[in-house]
Design an enzyme around this catalytic site. Structure first.
Site, PDB file in Angstrom:
ATOM      1  N   ASP A  82       0.806  -1.224   0.000  1.00 39.48           N
ATOM      2  CA  ASP A  82       0.000   0.000   0.000  1.00 39.48           C
ATOM      3  C   ASP A  82       0.837   1.271   0.000  1.00 39.48           C
ATOM      4  O   ASP A  82       0.317   2.365   0.192  1.00 39.48           O
ATOM      5  CB  ASP A  82      -0.910   0.009   1.236  1.00 39.48           C
ATOM      6  CG  ASP A  82      -1.869  -1.160   1.213  1.00 39.48           C
ATOM      7  OD1 ASP A  82      -2.204  -1.620   0.110  1.00 39.48           O
ATOM      8  OD2 ASP A  82      -2.265  -1.614   2.298  1.00 39.48           O
ATOM      9  N   HIS A 100      28.349   6.571 -11.926  1.00 41.46           N
ATOM     10  CA  HIS A 100      27.019   6.592 -11.306  1.00 41.46           C
ATOM     11  C   HIS A 100      27.045   5.905  -9.940  1.00 41.46           C
ATOM     12  O   HIS A 100      26.162   5.110  -9.614  1.00 41.46           O
ATOM     13  CB  HIS A 100      25.982   5.930 -12.227  1.00 41.46           C
ATOM     14  CG  HIS A 100      25.757   6.690 -13.486  1.00 41.46           C
ATOM     15  ND1 HIS A 100      25.226   6.124 -14.618  1.00 41.46           N
ATOM     16  CD2 HIS A 100      25.992   7.983 -13.805  1.00 41.46           C
ATOM     17  CE1 HIS A 100      25.157   7.051 -15.573  1.00 41.46           C
ATOM     18  NE2 HIS A 100      25.623   8.176 -15.101  1.00 41.46           N
ATOM     19  N   ASP A 111      27.715  15.079  -6.805  1.00 40.52           N
ATOM     20  CA  ASP A 111      26.881  15.427  -7.955  1.00 40.52           C
ATOM     21  C   ASP A 111      25.455  15.450  -7.444  1.00 40.52           C
ATOM     22  O   ASP A 111      24.879  14.390  -7.168  1.00 40.52           O
ATOM     23  CB  ASP A 111      27.077  14.384  -9.065  1.00 40.52           C
ATOM     24  CG  ASP A 111      26.349  14.753 -10.356  1.00 40.52           C
ATOM     25  OD1 ASP A 111      25.452  15.614 -10.319  1.00 40.52           O
ATOM     26  OD2 ASP A 111      26.678  14.154 -11.401  1.00 40.52           O
ATOM     27  N   ASP A 155      21.605  20.625 -11.639  1.00 45.25           N
ATOM     28  CA  ASP A 155      22.523  19.484 -11.752  1.00 45.25           C
ATOM     29  C   ASP A 155      23.943  20.025 -11.583  1.00 45.25           C
ATOM     30  O   ASP A 155      24.497  20.597 -12.521  1.00 45.25           O
ATOM     31  CB  ASP A 155      22.307  18.841 -13.131  1.00 45.25           C
ATOM     32  CG  ASP A 155      23.145  17.597 -13.352  1.00 45.25           C
ATOM     33  OD1 ASP A 155      23.818  17.137 -12.411  1.00 45.25           O
ATOM     34  OD2 ASP A 155      23.122  17.077 -14.493  1.00 45.25           O
ATOM     35  N   HIS A 208      32.893  10.407 -20.802  1.00 44.54           N
ATOM     36  CA  HIS A 208      31.512  10.867 -21.041  1.00 44.54           C
ATOM     37  C   HIS A 208      31.529  12.183 -21.810  1.00 44.54           C
ATOM     38  O   HIS A 208      32.585  12.753 -22.056  1.00 44.54           O
ATOM     39  CB  HIS A 208      30.732  10.976 -19.731  1.00 44.54           C
ATOM     40  CG  HIS A 208      31.282  11.948 -18.715  1.00 44.54           C
ATOM     41  ND1 HIS A 208      31.147  13.304 -18.838  1.00 44.54           N
ATOM     42  CD2 HIS A 208      31.962  11.735 -17.563  1.00 44.54           C
ATOM     43  CE1 HIS A 208      31.709  13.893 -17.796  1.00 44.54           C
ATOM     44  NE2 HIS A 208      32.227  12.966 -17.004  1.00 44.54           N
ATOM     45  N   HIS A 243      18.134  15.059 -17.757  1.00 49.60           N
ATOM     46  CA  HIS A 243      18.622  14.946 -19.139  1.00 49.60           C
ATOM     47  C   HIS A 243      17.422  15.336 -19.988  1.00 49.60           C
ATOM     48  O   HIS A 243      16.571  14.513 -20.307  1.00 49.60           O
ATOM     49  CB  HIS A 243      19.101  13.527 -19.454  1.00 49.60           C
ATOM     50  CG  HIS A 243      20.367  13.173 -18.720  1.00 49.60           C
ATOM     51  ND1 HIS A 243      21.009  11.975 -18.851  1.00 49.60           N
ATOM     52  CD2 HIS A 243      21.124  13.879 -17.838  1.00 49.60           C
ATOM     53  CE1 HIS A 243      22.091  11.961 -18.080  1.00 49.60           C
ATOM     54  NE2 HIS A 243      22.179  13.096 -17.456  1.00 49.60           N
ATOM     55  N   GLU A 281      30.060  19.901 -17.958  1.00 50.63           N
ATOM     56  CA  GLU A 281      30.528  19.024 -16.886  1.00 50.63           C
ATOM     57  C   GLU A 281      31.708  18.133 -17.273  1.00 50.63           C
ATOM     58  O   GLU A 281      31.595  16.909 -17.259  1.00 50.63           O
ATOM     59  CB  GLU A 281      29.379  18.173 -16.374  1.00 50.63           C
ATOM     60  CG  GLU A 281      28.572  17.431 -17.437  1.00 50.63           C
ATOM     61  CD  GLU A 281      27.494  16.548 -16.811  1.00 50.63           C
ATOM     62  OE1 GLU A 281      27.835  15.711 -15.958  1.00 50.63           O
ATOM     63  OE2 GLU A 281      26.313  16.707 -17.180  1.00 50.63           O
ATOM     64  N   TYR A 284      38.948  10.927 -14.667  1.00 46.62           N
ATOM     65  CA  TYR A 284      38.756   9.758 -13.790  1.00 46.62           C
ATOM     66  C   TYR A 284      39.954   8.847 -13.977  1.00 46.62           C
ATOM     67  O   TYR A 284      40.091   8.197 -15.015  1.00 46.62           O
ATOM     68  CB  TYR A 284      37.442   9.050 -14.140  1.00 46.62           C
ATOM     69  CG  TYR A 284      36.296  10.036 -14.253  1.00 46.62           C
ATOM     70  CD1 TYR A 284      35.610  10.460 -13.109  1.00 46.62           C
ATOM     71  CD2 TYR A 284      35.951  10.600 -15.482  1.00 46.62           C
ATOM     72  CE1 TYR A 284      34.598  11.408 -13.195  1.00 46.62           C
ATOM     73  CE2 TYR A 284      34.949  11.553 -15.581  1.00 46.62           C
ATOM     74  CZ  TYR A 284      34.276  11.950 -14.437  1.00 46.62           C
ATOM     75  OH  TYR A 284      33.273  12.904 -14.525  1.00 46.62           O
ATOM     76  N   ARG A 331      35.028  15.866 -11.223  1.00 51.42           N
ATOM     77  CA  ARG A 331      34.104  16.438 -12.210  1.00 51.42           C
ATOM     78  C   ARG A 331      33.683  17.805 -11.695  1.00 51.42           C
ATOM     79  O   ARG A 331      33.533  17.978 -10.474  1.00 51.42           O
ATOM     80  CB  ARG A 331      32.881  15.533 -12.425  1.00 51.42           C
ATOM     81  CG  ARG A 331      31.875  16.082 -13.416  1.00 51.42           C
ATOM     82  CD  ARG A 331      30.856  15.041 -13.940  1.00 51.42           C
ATOM     83  NE  ARG A 331      29.987  14.494 -12.922  1.00 51.42           N
ATOM     84  CZ  ARG A 331      30.127  13.283 -12.390  1.00 51.42           C
ATOM     85  NH1 ARG A 331      31.109  12.490 -12.769  1.00 51.42           N
ATOM     86  NH2 ARG A 331      29.290  12.859 -11.468  1.00 51.42           N
ATOM     87  N   GLU A 349      30.689  20.544 -12.605  1.00 50.11           N
ATOM     88  CA  GLU A 349      29.473  20.663 -13.426  1.00 50.11           C
ATOM     89  C   GLU A 349      28.676  21.895 -13.040  1.00 50.11           C
ATOM     90  O   GLU A 349      28.337  22.081 -11.869  1.00 50.11           O
ATOM     91  CB  GLU A 349      28.600  19.407 -13.240  1.00 50.11           C
ATOM     92  CG  GLU A 349      27.262  19.488 -13.947  1.00 50.11           C
ATOM     93  CD  GLU A 349      26.474  18.190 -13.880  1.00 50.11           C
ATOM     94  OE1 GLU A 349      26.630  17.431 -12.907  1.00 50.11           O
ATOM     95  OE2 GLU A 349      25.695  17.945 -14.822  1.00 50.11           O
TER      96      GLU A 349
HETATM   97  N1  GLY Z   1      23.668  13.962 -12.528  1.00 53.19           N
HETATM   98  C1  GLY Z   1      23.506  13.436 -13.804  1.00 53.19           C
HETATM   99  C2  GLY Z   1      24.402  14.058 -14.770  1.00 53.19           C
HETATM  100  O1  GLY Z   1      25.309  14.742 -14.383  1.00 53.19           O
HETATM  101  O2  GLY Z   1      24.222  13.944 -15.949  1.00 53.19           O
HETATM  102 MN    MN Z   2      25.307  15.761 -12.529  1.00 51.41          MN
HETATM  103 MN    MN Z   3      24.687  16.402 -15.680  1.00 54.19          MN
END
Ligand code: GLY
Ligand code: MN
Ligand code: MN
Length: 444
Positions: A42, A245, A262, A273, A352, A363, A386, A390, A407, A409
Site C-alpha cells: 500500500d 554513477h 553530484d 545538476d 563521457h 537529461h 561538466e 577519472y 568532475r 558541473e
Molecule cells: N547527474 C547526472 C548528470 O550529471 O548527468
Molecule cells: Mn550531474
Molecule cells: Mn549532468
C-alpha cells in the site's frame, strides 16, 4: 509555491498550449500524466507528474489527461479525478473538473472516467492523432481501442484519423527553449542547489560518512521548498569518484581523499545538476591540485563556447582539447596532441560527454543533431557543462594520480550575447573552496 497550484501562472501554460495547437495545424493531441507507482503493497513512490503534461498544464495530480483539439476553434480539455470526500480524507485534496478548469485556465474539464467515450467521439473525422507512441504500453493499447471505436462508426460516415504523429517531436522543440517563467524557476533551483553544495563543503571532514553528507544536501533542498532531488545525489569519496554513477553513499571520508558530489534539486518540476569535487580535509594535495586545475580549465574553455550560433558540440570539443593537452603534460598519456585527439586515447580518463540539455528532466528533452549536424545553440536553451577526469590506479599511471576522480558541473543558460552560469553561487576555484572549508567549525 504549493504544488497544487500552477507555478507559472495560467497565461504561461495557455501560451504553450496555444503554440502547440498552432504547430499541430489540425487533429487531436492526447497527453496523459504519469501513473502512480507502488513501492510495496500500500506504499507508493512519491508522485511525480509527466514532464510533457506538466509543461502544458501545471497540474500536479495523478490520473489526468490533457486533450487538445486543433483547428478553427482550438480547445484544451482536461480530464481529471472527480471530487471524492472519502478519498480526499485518506489521500488529500483533489480539484475536481470544475475547479481545475477555473484554476488552471482550461477551456473544458471533465471527469477522467469519461475519457474513453469522449475520445471515441473527439477523434471522429480528425485527420491526425498526436500522442507519444511506445511511451507506455497501456496507453498504446488504449489509443488503439479508441481508434477502433471510431472505425466501428465508418458506416455512419465518420472517418478515423489516417495518421499518428509523435507529439514529442513538437513538444521537445518547444521545451528546448525555455520561456521566462521556466528560466526563473531554474534560477531558483540552481540557487537552492548551490546552497546545498556550500553546506556540504562546510560539513565534510575526515571520519564523516558519505550518507551524512547526502543528508545535508537533502535537508537543504527540502527545507528551501524543493520537492525532490532531481536525481539521487552521488556522494563519492576517494576511488569511488571514478565510478560515474556511484550509488552506495556509505563509505567513511578519509583524510587526504577528494569527495565528488553530484547533486541538484527539483523545484516545481525543474532540475538543477551541479558537481563539485573538493578535499575532505579542506586542502588539495599537489596531484589533486594539478588534476583539479586541469578540469577547471577545461570547463572554462567549454563555457566560453556556450553562445548563440555555436554548434552543440563546440563546448565538448573545447573541453576535450584542454583535457587531452593536460593529460599529456601530467604524463597520463603519451604521444602528440593530434594523436591523442585522433585516436581518442583521452577516453581512458574522460569517457563521457561534456553536457546535456537541462529542464523539467535532468537529461532534458530536445534533439542534439539536426539533419546529421550538431544543432546551433540559441538563447533560452539550458545545458550543463561538466568535464571531468577519472584516473583509476594502474601500473602505467603516475602513482600520485591513482584513484583521483574529478568532475566540475555547472548549469548554463544561453543568452543573446553568450551565456549565464545559473549555478555560479557554488564555489569552484581552489581558493574559494579552501576558504569556505576553513570556516568549518572545529570538532567532529
Ligand atoms: N547527474 C547526472 C548528470 O550529471 O548527468
Ligand atoms: Mn550531474
Ligand atoms: Mn549532468
Amino acid at each position: 509555491m504549493n504544488m497544487n497550484e500552477p507555478p507559472h501562472g495560467i497565461a504561461a501554460y495557455a501560451g504553450r498550449r496555444s503554440r502547440l495547437l498552432q504547430s499541430m495545424g489540425a487533429g487531436v493531441a492526447v497527453v496523459p500524466t504519469a501513473p502512480e507507482r507502488t513501492r510495496n503493497r500500500d506504499s507508493y513512490y512519491p508522485y511525480r507528474f509527466d514532464s510533457y503534461f506538466y509543461y502544458l498544464t501545471g497540474f500536479a495530480e495523478p490520473e489526468a489527461v490533457l486533450v487538445l483539439v486543433a483547428g478553427d476553434t482550438p480547445r484544451s480539455i482536461l480530464f481529471c479525478r472527480e471530487k471524492h470526500e472519502e478519498r480526499e480524507t485518506w489521500d488529500g485534496f483533489r480539484y475536481g473538473p470544475q475547479a481545475a478548469r477555473e484554476r488552471f485556465g482550461l477551456d473544458e474539464a471533465r471527469p477522467i472516467g469519461e475519457l474513453d467515450e469522449a475520445l471515441a467521439s473527439l477523434l471522429g473525422d480528425q485527420p491526425t492523432l498526436f500522442y507519444a507512441p511506445g511511451a507506455e504500453s497501456e496507453w498504446d493499447a488504449r489509443v488503439m481501442r479508441w481508434l477502433n471505436a471510431v472505425r466501428a462508426q465508418t458506416r455512419t460516415g465518420i472517418s478515423a484519423p489516417a495518421q499518428i504523429h509523435d507529439i514529442r517531436v513538437l513538444l521537445d522543440e518547444m521545451r528546448l527553449v525555455k520561456d521566462a517563467a521556466e528560466i526563473d524557476t531554474m534560477r531558483r533551483a540552481a540557487t537552492i542547489s548551490a546552497r546545498a553544495h556550500r553546506r556540504a563543503m562546510r560539513f565534510a571532514r575526515p571520519g564523516r560518512r558519505e550518507f551524512e553528507i547526502e543528508a545535508e544536501l537533502l535537508h537543504e533542498f527540502r527545507s528551501r521548498g524543493a520537492q525532490f532531488p532531481a536525481y539521487w545525489p552521488i556522494v563519492a569519496s576517494g576511488a569511488s569518484a571514478c565510478v560515474l554513477h556511484y550509488r552506495d553513499n556509505s563509505a567513511t571520508l578519509d583524510d587526504g581523499d577528494l569527495l565528488l558530489i553530484d547533486a541538484g534539486c527539483e523545484l516545481d518540476g525543474y532540475a538543477a545538476d551541479i558537481t563539485r569535487t573538493f578535499p575532505v580535509n579542506g586542502r588539495y594535495s599537489g596531484a589533486q591540485r594539478a588534476a583539479y586545475e586541469l578540469v577547471l580549465a577545461a570547463q572554462a574553455a567549454a563555457i566560453v563556447q556556450v553562445r548563440p550560433g555555436n554548434a552543440w558540440n563546440a563546448p565538448h570539443d573545447a573541453a576535450v582539447r584542454v583535457l587531452a593537452q593536460g593529460m599529456l603534460e601530467l604524463k597520463l598519456l603519451s604521444g602528440s596532441l593530434d594523436e591523442v585527439l585522433e585516436t581518442e586515447s583521452y577516453r581512458r580518463f574522460y569517457m563521457h560527454r561534456t553536457g546535456h540539455w537541462l529542464g523539467l528532466d535532468v537529461h532534458d528533452a530536445g534533439e542534439y543533431k539536426h539533419g546529421g549536424n550538431w544543432r546551433a545553440l540559441a538563447p533560452g536553451m539550458t545545458l550543463t557543462v561538466e568535464p571531468g577526469i577519472y584516473i583509476r590506479a594502474a601500473h602505467d599511471v603516475p602513482e600520485d594520480f591513482h584513484d583521483i576522480g574529478i568532475r566540475i558541473e555547472d548549469d548554463v543558460l544561453v543568452t543573446d550575447s553568450g551565456c549565464e552560469v545559473l549555478t555560479r553561487e557554488t564555489p569552484k576555484s581552489i581558493a574559494d573552496i579552501e576558504a569556505l572549508m576553513r570556516e568549518r567549525p572545529a570538532g567532529k
